[in-house]
Design an enzyme around this catalytic site. Sequence first.
Site, PDB file in Angstrom:
ATOM      1  N   ASP A  98       0.866  -1.180   0.000  1.00 16.24           N
ATOM      2  CA  ASP A  98       0.000   0.000   0.000  1.00 16.24           C
ATOM      3  C   ASP A  98       0.900   1.226   0.000  1.00 16.24           C
ATOM      4  O   ASP A  98       1.678   1.429   0.935  1.00 16.24           O
ATOM      5  CB  ASP A  98      -0.875  -0.012   1.249  1.00 16.24           C
ATOM      6  CG  ASP A  98      -2.128   0.823   1.103  1.00 16.24           C
ATOM      7  OD1 ASP A  98      -2.101   1.798   0.339  1.00 16.24           O
ATOM      8  OD2 ASP A  98      -3.132   0.509   1.772  1.00 16.24           O
ATOM      9  N   ASP A 199      -2.711   4.601  -2.750  1.00 16.65           N
ATOM     10  CA  ASP A 199      -3.650   5.317  -1.894  1.00 16.65           C
ATOM     11  C   ASP A 199      -3.896   6.728  -2.417  1.00 16.65           C
ATOM     12  O   ASP A 199      -2.960   7.426  -2.833  1.00 16.65           O
ATOM     13  CB  ASP A 199      -3.078   5.388  -0.475  1.00 16.65           C
ATOM     14  CG  ASP A 199      -3.958   6.154   0.485  1.00 16.65           C
ATOM     15  OD1 ASP A 199      -4.951   5.585   0.944  1.00 16.65           O
ATOM     16  OD2 ASP A 199      -3.639   7.328   0.766  1.00 16.65           O
ATOM     17  N   GLU A 256      -6.851   3.864  -5.588  1.00 19.07           N
ATOM     18  CA  GLU A 256      -7.989   4.347  -4.810  1.00 19.07           C
ATOM     19  C   GLU A 256      -8.478   5.634  -5.465  1.00 19.07           C
ATOM     20  O   GLU A 256      -7.800   6.653  -5.439  1.00 19.07           O
ATOM     21  CB  GLU A 256      -7.584   4.612  -3.365  1.00 19.07           C
ATOM     22  CG  GLU A 256      -8.759   5.076  -2.507  1.00 19.07           C
ATOM     23  CD  GLU A 256      -8.333   5.588  -1.139  1.00 19.07           C
ATOM     24  OE1 GLU A 256      -9.132   5.459  -0.197  1.00 19.07           O
ATOM     25  OE2 GLU A 256      -7.214   6.128  -1.027  1.00 19.07           O
ATOM     26  N   HIS A 331     -10.294  -1.362   5.288  1.00 20.81           N
ATOM     27  CA  HIS A 331      -9.861  -0.688   6.512  1.00 20.81           C
ATOM     28  C   HIS A 331     -10.522   0.664   6.718  1.00 20.81           C
ATOM     29  O   HIS A 331     -10.449   1.219   7.821  1.00 20.81           O
ATOM     30  CB  HIS A 331      -8.338  -0.510   6.483  1.00 20.81           C
ATOM     31  CG  HIS A 331      -7.885   0.389   5.370  1.00 20.81           C
ATOM     32  ND1 HIS A 331      -7.978   0.026   4.044  1.00 20.81           N
ATOM     33  CD2 HIS A 331      -7.359   1.639   5.385  1.00 20.81           C
ATOM     34  CE1 HIS A 331      -7.523   1.015   3.299  1.00 20.81           C
ATOM     35  NE2 HIS A 331      -7.145   2.001   4.079  1.00 20.81           N
ATOM     36  N   ASP A 332     -11.175   1.199   5.699  1.00 20.40           N
ATOM     37  CA  ASP A 332     -11.841   2.500   5.796  1.00 20.40           C
ATOM     38  C   ASP A 332     -13.358   2.386   5.885  1.00 20.40           C
ATOM     39  O   ASP A 332     -14.052   3.396   5.959  1.00 20.40           O
ATOM     40  CB  ASP A 332     -11.496   3.369   4.586  1.00 20.40           C
ATOM     41  CG  ASP A 332     -10.110   3.969   4.664  1.00 20.40           C
ATOM     42  OD1 ASP A 332      -9.590   4.125   5.792  1.00 20.40           O
ATOM     43  OD2 ASP A 332      -9.530   4.272   3.604  1.00 20.40           O
TER      44      ASP A 332
END
Length: 565
Positions: A98, A199, A256, A331-332
């Site tokens: 990531d 990200d 993302e 995770h978000d």
Amino acid sequence: MNKKWWKECVVYQIYPISFKDSNGDGIGDLQGIISKLDYIKDLGIDVVWLCPIYQSPNHDNGYDISNYEAIMHQFGSMEDFDELLKKAHARGIKIVMDLVMNHTSDEHPWFIESRSSVDNPKRDYYIWRKGKNGHPPNNWESYFSGSVWEYDKTSDEYYMHLYSKHQPDLNWDNDQVFNEIHDMVRWWLDKGIDGFRFDAIAHIVKAQGLPDAPDPHHLPYVRAYTMFSNLEKVHTLLQHLYETVLYNYDIMTVGETSGLGPEQALNYIGDKRHELNMVFQFEHMQLDSAAGGTGKWEQTSWNLLDLKNVMSKWQTVLHGKGWNANYLCNHDQPRSVSRFGNDGKYRKESAKMLATFLLTLEGTPYIFQGEEIGMTNPRFPSIDDYRDIETLNHYRQSRRNGVTNEKIMNSIWKKSRDNSRTPMQWNDSYQAGFTTGTPWIKVNPNYPEVNVKKALQDPDSVLNYYKKLITLRKQHEVFVYGEYQLLHPLNPDLYVYTRTLQKDQLLIVLNFFDRTPVFDMPKELAECTAELLLSNYEVKEITLDSVSLRPFEARIYRLTKTHEK
């Protein structure tokens, strides 16, 4: 049919701080991940996506990087990472990192130099501006609430941060920044990693001249789309990165990218664009947000017809032109079974139904740690039990605005990022087997009932159902490359679709609620016979003419035309 290994793989996302602690300090680490590689392999996983493990002061759980080429001390060392990479590869598991390229930590050496003086050589590595009459340079709002601008008294200027003030945005208009990023990406690929999740990649370019947004009271989820999201130069930068670095490696890349539909996504992932392999879309994640995504914390309900419309749009527009990245949790986001299923009476059934949905769409499926055992939102009673910076900011600001504690906590129980960040529940022992110490955030109280050890012992568990689904996907190419077609589009209870690859055809029937609707075989499939491949209930019916489905029931059929038998 353009076959690629990253289309055929199943990805498992690990949030390292919450996965497995090997040394009793309450924080997950790389040795903990190494100890669970056999579990991951047994699940059927091909790729592990690691959330950030780089050196970081940890203001945003590692998404504030202070050294791109070092490992955060709480996770271990670079030697631990090398061991993880070697042992994962020995098991046929690829590792995807990531990577945050929109911003760094304010403790990164670049930023320390940048803020030291206005004439420092690295000043232009970040976005600095003078204020206007004692106010910030413009009216943009941060994703974590408040202005995107932080005042620096030493230089009497402001620096931009789309997220926390500890995450200053890099200036991608600076060629030196561009080259530094390229060198760093190449460094990791030369170590042997298998790809990147980029990200916030849609935000690396900001609107020319940094103008005010037209409505200063709008939340950033809408207005960012024209101010600092998906601007044209992003594609130029990504194409250059691909041509000079990524092209030389057989890797997987996923970006993302919020604020776009499938047509715009093709600008990133179109087969001839030479940018990314796939992107994460957010439209289905905003179905339970007020005003189409302008109010994450507002109490609204999602609608199955809207979900079908969004997912079908992405499935059909991208088919043959780009590739989907499918997920229901990360995770978000809150836990999928608490959001789209029933985390009470029908937890197992609805978790299996959602697994069926995730694994039977066209695109690469991403499973978030714990999703495979049906982990749920924790509903911690006090704000003191939460750690997420976005959640804490929301709570403080809402209380200042006079919102009651009860109302705020109700929204946090549904939407906080900490819902998915509680420790992995390995067994029913102390702290769910995650740590021998005190975990950085509390374990979900339901761990004695929901854990890996119990799931492994139960043939009917969510975990064993995931294994069956993943095995089916690897056995039949139609699961990967088959064309999607929605059936019964206006049915408010059922989500039904086919996947077709030449003469191989699947029928997927999903009941998204605790009701018992009747499924009728569509006329266009009336000449087909159906073989049941998998269901989350015991099925006795031989015919599919008219079937009463049970709460959250899921079925996968293989169809054969009668005259072809």
